[in-house]
Each structure stands twice: as C-alpha cells, then as structure tokens.
Design an enzyme around this catalytic site. Structure first.
Site, PDB file in Angstrom:
ATOM      1  N   ASP A 187      42.412  25.739  45.283  1.00 53.94           N
ATOM      2  CA  ASP A 187      42.628  27.275  44.676  1.00 53.94           C
ATOM      3  C   ASP A 187      43.701  27.994  45.578  1.00 53.94           C
ATOM      4  O   ASP A 187      43.678  28.095  46.733  1.00 53.94           O
ATOM      5  CB  ASP A 187      41.329  28.125  45.018  1.00 53.94           C
ATOM      6  CG  ASP A 187      41.382  29.279  43.863  1.00 53.94           C
ATOM      7  OD1 ASP A 187      42.449  29.537  43.505  1.00 53.94           O
ATOM      8  OD2 ASP A 187      40.347  29.718  43.597  1.00 53.94           O
ATOM      9  N   ASP A 211      47.233  33.637  40.551  1.00 54.77           N
ATOM     10  CA  ASP A 211      45.900  32.823  41.076  1.00 54.77           C
ATOM     11  C   ASP A 211      45.883  31.665  40.454  1.00 54.77           C
ATOM     12  O   ASP A 211      45.642  31.652  39.082  1.00 54.77           O
ATOM     13  CB  ASP A 211      44.635  33.648  41.212  1.00 54.77           C
ATOM     14  CG  ASP A 211      43.638  33.295  41.944  1.00 54.77           C
ATOM     15  OD1 ASP A 211      43.685  32.021  42.432  1.00 54.77           O
ATOM     16  OD2 ASP A 211      42.569  33.966  42.084  1.00 54.77           O
ATOM     17  N   HIS A 236      38.631  37.273  37.192  1.00 59.81           N
ATOM     18  CA  HIS A 236      39.107  38.727  37.614  1.00 59.81           C
ATOM     19  C   HIS A 236      40.406  39.236  37.344  1.00 59.81           C
ATOM     20  O   HIS A 236      41.187  38.549  37.116  1.00 59.81           O
ATOM     21  CB  HIS A 236      38.736  38.559  39.255  1.00 59.81           C
ATOM     22  CG  HIS A 236      39.622  37.553  39.742  1.00 59.81           C
ATOM     23  ND1 HIS A 236      40.871  37.798  40.284  1.00 59.81           N
ATOM     24  CD2 HIS A 236      39.295  36.187  40.062  1.00 59.81           C
ATOM     25  CE1 HIS A 236      41.512  36.501  40.814  1.00 59.81           C
ATOM     26  NE2 HIS A 236      40.508  35.479  40.598  1.00 59.81           N
ATOM     27  N   HIS A 260      41.000  40.613  43.700  1.00 58.74           N
ATOM     28  CA  HIS A 260      39.929  40.868  42.668  1.00 58.74           C
ATOM     29  C   HIS A 260      39.805  42.161  42.491  1.00 58.74           C
ATOM     30  O   HIS A 260      39.165  42.981  42.962  1.00 58.74           O
ATOM     31  CB  HIS A 260      38.370  40.287  43.399  1.00 58.74           C
ATOM     32  CG  HIS A 260      38.478  38.534  43.247  1.00 58.74           C
ATOM     33  ND1 HIS A 260      37.319  38.047  42.677  1.00 58.74           N
ATOM     34  CD2 HIS A 260      39.142  37.860  43.879  1.00 58.74           C
ATOM     35  CE1 HIS A 260      37.600  37.009  42.884  1.00 58.74           C
ATOM     36  NE2 HIS A 260      38.755  36.644  43.524  1.00 58.74           N
ATOM     37  N   GLU A 292      38.936  31.622  35.588  1.00 55.46           N
ATOM     38  CA  GLU A 292      38.475  30.429  36.423  1.00 55.46           C
ATOM     39  C   GLU A 292      37.090  30.067  36.093  1.00 55.46           C
ATOM     40  O   GLU A 292      36.196  30.274  36.781  1.00 55.46           O
ATOM     41  CB  GLU A 292      38.633  30.800  37.815  1.00 55.46           C
ATOM     42  CG  GLU A 292      37.919  32.024  38.352  1.00 55.46           C
ATOM     43  CD  GLU A 292      38.263  32.136  39.818  1.00 55.46           C
ATOM     44  OE1 GLU A 292      38.387  31.054  40.468  1.00 55.46           O
ATOM     45  OE2 GLU A 292      38.573  33.220  40.503  1.00 55.46           O
ATOM     46  N   GLU A 328      41.891  27.073  36.924  1.00 57.56           N
ATOM     47  CA  GLU A 328      42.109  28.580  37.020  1.00 57.56           C
ATOM     48  C   GLU A 328      43.693  28.808  36.703  1.00 57.56           C
ATOM     49  O   GLU A 328      44.555  28.033  37.143  1.00 57.56           O
ATOM     50  CB  GLU A 328      42.073  29.148  38.376  1.00 57.56           C
ATOM     51  CG  GLU A 328      42.044  30.599  38.267  1.00 57.56           C
ATOM     52  CD  GLU A 328      41.797  31.220  39.851  1.00 57.56           C
ATOM     53  OE1 GLU A 328      41.732  30.357  40.680  1.00 57.56           O
ATOM     54  OE2 GLU A 328      41.600  32.357  39.571  1.00 57.56           O
TER      55      GLU A 328
HETATM   56 CO    CO Z   1      40.655  33.545  41.306  1.00 56.50          CO
END
Ligand code: CO
Length: 288
Positions: free
Chosen positions: A83, A94, A155, A163, A188, A277
C-alpha cells in the site's frame, strides 16, 4: 469543491511507484529493502511518501511497515499487499496491489479485490449513494466465494490528510450519502477467505502527530518540530527520522500523548487477505 493539479501529479507518481514496486516482490527480499526502494522512487519522481510503505503479509490486512533493522524477508507462498501513499504539495494519492511470492495459489483471491475495485470505479459518478459502491464491492467479492472486510473502508483524501471525511464502505451499509463531483476518494476493497472483519494486532511502528504540545526534553522537542514541519498530520515511522536515540524519543512522545502509534490490523479469524486500491476524482476519473 476545489481540487488542484497537484493531485494529478501525486497520482502519476503513485502509479509509477506501484508499477516499480511490482518488480521488487521476490522470494528472500527484505521488507526493509522493498519499503526503502519504493519510498526512494517516490522522492526521485518528485513527490513525497504520504505514509510509510505498508507491506502486509497473508492474514494482516493493513498497517505493517518495516522497523529500523527489520530482518523479515519475503517467503515463497506469501501473499503480499503493498500500500503506497504519495503527496505533492500535500495533495495525497493512495494506491495498493496484492501479489503472491513464487506460487499461483491465490489468483482468485487477488482477482476478487481487483475486480471489485474495477466494478466500483465503473459505477462511480456524481450523485451515486455510498451504499451502492459498497454493494458492488460486496457482490463482486462474494461472487468469487470470499468475504469483503466490513470494518475496513475506502476514504476521502484531502490536503495533508489521508483519511478525511467520507468513508467508502466495502459492503452495503445502507449509507445514502451522495457523492459530489470533484470529491477525491480512495476505494480499497479487501477480500478474505476469513470471516471478513479485522481486529487490532501488534504495534506497527507507524505513528501520527495527534497533540502538539510542549515537552521538556530538548532532543524530543527537536524531533517533534521536525515531524510537525515535515509530516504535519501524515503518518510517519522511525526509519525516516535520522536522530540519535530515535526509538527512545518516540516512546517519550508517545507516552506524553503527543504522537500515537497504530496497531497492525490482522483478519479476525486469521484468514488470508487481498487488497486493491485506487484514488479517483468523482466525475473525472482514476488518478493512480
Ligand atoms: Co487507503
């Protein structure tokens, strides 16, 4: 809602760092080497990491990053989630992917989270309800015979906040909130052979600044000033802080409630987990 071109830049850097990261996933490679190479790549591309690269194996869904002197290596048969967060002038992107090390036993589990992500992206447009996104993710993962992880979610992202605001569910949680154009969200999906919940695990070595206040130790004050200037509210780790006695100082800051440490998030029944994601701008498309 305002968005800046810097999000496109952060997204492009995240995409390139992710494709580079795929080439690093091999048996016997140190987690530490993988994390450092990806983070260096982000910097080389002109961005900064928005959080320490997360390397989560098998039943751990999220929040594991190598410690200083970490000796763990990838093993044949591991299912690895990488990630990656990047930022450009604070604008965050992200992205994550899952790969297995040297085997082909989890192809469907990997496909389940990837397809759930793609199906979600297909339906996202201004005016859609959050629960509709969750439903598509859930239905896609269940079609493969797996469960979505319900207490992990996508998010919203904002400047210097990974977030922020909205929570994008991985199941139909009945949230009728409507997505507006130009909102920036990370989707995600997590798919698991387990029951579909995470629990709190070991401490992760990932920290964030929560309460900037005075501290007596001069050394600790210097570290705090650096964290505040360099990371603001973005997560960080000891590897990034080139100060003497850094583990001791982080403990002081943590004990004083100035920084907090995240826990690893393993699946509740220790089921193997996959993740995919992307970050997208509602009404404009995928950034990563
Ligand atoms: Co994320």
């Amino acid at each position: 809602m305002v968005w800046s071109k810097d999000y496109n830049k952060a997204g492009e850097i995240a995409k390139q760092a992710r494709e580079f990261a795929r080439t690093l996933i091999k048996e016997n490679v140190l987690y530490l080497e993988i994390a450092q190479k990806i983070e260096n790549k982000i910097i080389e591309l002109g961005g900064k990491p928005a959080f320490p690269v997360n390397i989560c194996i098998n039943n751990v869904a999220a929040h594991d990053t190598p410690l200083i002197n970490d000796e763990r290596k990838l093993k044949k048969g591991d299912l690895v989630k990488i990630d990656i967060g990047t930022h450009f002038n604070g604008c965050v992107a992200d992205t994550a992917f899952t790969m297995e090390v040297g085997t082909n036993q989890y192809a469907d589990l990997i496909k389940a989270s990837e397809e759930a992500l793609n199906e979600a992206i297909k339906i996202i447009k201004p005016g859609i309800e959050l629960r509709e996104i969750g439903k598509v993710i859930q239905d896609t993962i269940m079609k493969y015979g797996y469960s979505p992880i319900k207490n992990l979610s996508g998010h919203e992202v904002k400047e210097y906040i990974v977030h922020a605001g909205l929570t994008i569910p991985n199941y139909d949680n009945n949230d009728k909130h409507i997505l507006e154009k130009d909102t920036i969200i990370a989707i995600e999906p997590f798919a698991t052979i387990g029951e579909g919940m995470i629990k709190e695990g070991k401490l992760s070595g990932i920290y964030t600044l929560v309460n900037k206040k005075n501290i007596r130790s001069l050394e600790a004050r210097k570290v705090l000033e650096f964290i505040d200037k360099e990371y603001k509210t973005l997560p960080f780790c000891a590897r990034w802080l080139k100060f003497p006695n850094i583990n001791f100082i982080l403990r002081l800051l943590e004990n004083d409630g100035i920084i907090k440490q995240y826990n690893q998030l393993p699946e509740k029944s220790d089921g193997i987990v996959s993740q995919a994601e992307h970050t997208i701008i509602v009404g404009k498309g995928v950034l990563t």
